[in-house]
Motif scaffolding. Structure first.
Motif, PDB file in Angstrom:
ATOM      1  N   GLU A   4     119.875  64.620  37.454  1.00 15.89           N
ATOM      2  CA  GLU A   4     120.849  64.099  38.398  1.00 15.89           C
ATOM      3  C   GLU A   4     121.868  63.211  37.667  1.00 15.89           C
ATOM      4  N   VAL A   6     125.449  60.597  38.403  1.00 18.21           N
ATOM      5  CA  VAL A   6     126.401  59.934  39.291  1.00 18.21           C
ATOM      6  C   VAL A   6     127.787  60.264  38.763  1.00 18.21           C
ATOM      7  N   ARG A   7     128.638  60.808  39.632  1.00 18.33           N
ATOM      8  CA  ARG A   7     129.975  61.234  39.214  1.00 18.33           C
ATOM      9  C   ARG A   7     131.021  60.664  40.168  1.00 18.33           C
ATOM     10  N   PRO A   8     132.234  60.450  39.673  1.00 14.33           N
ATOM     11  CA  PRO A   8     133.323  60.061  40.581  1.00 14.33           C
ATOM     12  C   PRO A   8     133.625  61.202  41.544  1.00 14.33           C
ATOM     13  N   GLN A   9     133.953  60.843  42.764  1.00 17.14           N
ATOM     14  CA  GLN A   9     134.238  61.845  43.791  1.00 17.14           C
ATOM     15  C   GLN A   9     135.721  61.961  44.112  1.00 17.14           C
ATOM     16  N   LYS A  10     136.496  60.913  43.815  1.00 18.52           N
ATOM     17  CA  LYS A  10     137.916  60.910  44.183  1.00 18.52           C
ATOM     18  C   LYS A  10     138.842  61.014  42.973  1.00 18.52           C
ATOM     19  N   ASN A  13     138.103  64.227  38.947  1.00 19.14           N
ATOM     20  CA  ASN A  13     137.254  65.333  39.381  1.00 19.14           C
ATOM     21  C   ASN A  13     138.036  66.646  39.493  1.00 19.14           C
ATOM     22  N   ASN A  14     139.079  66.785  38.663  1.00 16.86           N
ATOM     23  CA  ASN A  14     139.903  67.993  38.744  1.00 16.86           C
ATOM     24  C   ASN A  14     139.651  68.961  37.600  1.00 16.86           C
ATOM     25  N   CYS A  20     130.579  60.979  33.972  1.00 15.02           N
ATOM     26  CA  CYS A  20     129.321  60.916  34.725  1.00 15.02           C
ATOM     27  C   CYS A  20     128.413  59.858  34.121  1.00 15.02           C
ATOM     28  N   PHE A 157     137.157  54.548  37.088  1.00  8.39           N
ATOM     29  CA  PHE A 157     135.898  54.685  37.824  1.00  8.39           C
ATOM     30  C   PHE A 157     134.947  53.598  37.358  1.00  8.39           C
ATOM     31  N   GLU A 212     138.267  54.089  41.714  1.00 15.86           N
ATOM     32  CA  GLU A 212     137.087  54.458  42.499  1.00 15.86           C
ATOM     33  C   GLU A 212     135.909  53.582  42.073  1.00 15.86           C
ATOM     34  N   SER A 214     131.818  52.967  42.481  1.00 19.28           N
ATOM     35  CA  SER A 214     130.513  53.410  42.968  1.00 19.28           C
ATOM     36  C   SER A 214     129.871  52.277  43.760  1.00 19.28           C
TER      37      SER A 214
END
Length: 245
Positions: A4, A6-10, A13-14, A20, A157, A212, A214
């Motif tokens: 697993e 944790v990654r930026p979502q906004k 993410n392109n 991560c 991030f 962003e 977390s």
């Protein structure tokens, strides 16, 4: 093995940037270490190497393209162009693609920067000492000056770290921080490192929409490593950022 992240979502993410942070779950290490990435804790080194290799394989990156650092809670920033380990350092910057900058954390904050054109990347280790020394703001300034990048074009991030309500400190540490990022409860003193880092980014010229944060707290989330919570049996997580080819 299911790993697993944790990654930026906004932001970031392109598909142009890999960003991560590992968690503490899974891995080859015996519990409570789990997916421990550090060779500097009381874990089986062979298991740690297996953990690292599994993470690198899952991300599709090679060990030779990773930059580690011997973190000392400083405001030292290094420009890097190849894989390896940088001594006495807490922030890495690069303009090279397919080079992955790493930070090791277990309550301290990992902070990652790039720009909207994805020409540069930075990875910052910000504990209370580094935060008090404004390491994130200094890294933005170095990117701005070295690469002539406007901070309004930067993306950031702030990864998981210890939240304010669990970060009790002594009065001498408490007094090093401004009133808007600290609070007290009787004889107990607390500092909000996450808010301080966010303020450093804003004060450096980044736009609010390009940052962003977390919401994960390392201390309060059993899936994450926390030195403050687990002390001598705490593992470490690795955070990565890299410009993709």
């Amino acid at each position: 093995m299911n790993i697993e992240f944790v990654r930026p979502q906004k932001v970031m993410n392109n598909g142009n940037v890999l960003c991560c942070i590992t968690t503490g779950t899974g891995g080859y290490s015996a519990l409570p270490y789990g997916l421990n990435m550090s060779l500097k804790v009381n874990d089986n080194p062979e298991a740690v190497i297996k953990n690292r290799n599994a993470v690198y394989s899952a991300l599709g990156i090679s060990n030779e393209k990773i930059v580690l650092q011997k973190q000392i809670h400083s405001a030292n920033i290094s420009y890097v162009t190849e894989g390896g380990t940088i001594p006495a350092n807490d922030a890495l910057i690069t303009d090279k693609k397919n080079l992955f900058l790493a930070v090791s954390v277990a309550d301290c904050y990992p902070v990652f920067l790039t720009d909207t054109s994805h020409k540069v990347a930075a990875a910052i280790h910000s504990g209370w000492r580094g935060t008090e020394k404004n390491i994130t703001g200094l890294t933005v300034e170095k990117l701005k000056n070295k690469f002539e990048i406007n901070p309004v074009d930067m993306l950031a991030f702030i990864g998981p770290g210890i939240c304010a309500e669990h970060f009790e400190v002594g009065r001498e540490v408490y007094e090093k921080f401004s009133e808007n990022v600290r609070f007290s409860n009787g004889e107990k003193y607390y500092v909000d490192l996450r808010k301080n880092i966010f303020n450093q980014l804003i004060n450096s010229g980044l736009k609010n929409d390009n940052i962003e944060v977390s919401g994960l707290c390392t201390y309060g989330n059993p899936k994450l490593h926390s030195y403050r919570r687990d002390r001598e049996v705490s593992g470490r997580m690795f955070g990565f950022i890299g410009l993709l080819p």
